[in-house]
Enzyme design. Structure first.
Site: not given
Length: 118
Positions: A14, A69, A31, A108, A25, A29
């Site tokens: 995201h 994914h 998680h 996250e 952020c 990136h």
């Protein structure tokens, strides 16, 4: 009140597009997310369950098919998909199908959790 919880895991990317460009952020990136759904009831059913854990397989399928994914901004059509936003999204999705849903938590990272409980 009786409560049960179950965790589900998925990996996704995201980007928080509204943050300043120098914020980490704001960059693309990912998680390894944990979604924890809580169901509650004042009474147990005929099998002494709040809800059979097997009934939560519908959430696992939804997460696996829709989120795992994937890029969350594209999946959800939003430019800022946060853990807080995901917690509310999963709560609303679960509540429609599992009316005993009382809260959803989303992580996250191992040290951070967001929760939605109306």
């Amino acid at each position: 009140m009786f409560t049960i919880t179950k965790q589900f895991h998925f990996s996704a990317s995201h980007q928080l597009c509204r943050l300043p460009a120098d914020h980490p952020c704001a960059r693309l990136h990912g998680h390894n997310y944990i979604v924890e759904v809580e169901l509650g009831s004042a009474e147990l059913d005929e099998n002494n369950f709040v809800r059979d854990y097997h009934d939560l397989a519908v959430l696992k399928r939804y997460i696996d098919d829709t989120f795992d994914h994937r890029h969350l901004n594209d999946v959800l059509g939003h430019d800022t998909v946060t853990a807080e936003w995901l917690a509310r999204h999963f709560f609303e999705w679960c509540r429609e199908r599992l009316p005993e849903t009382t809260a959803v938590r989303v992580s996250e990272t191992p040290k951070t959790w967001a929760q939605y409980r109306p």
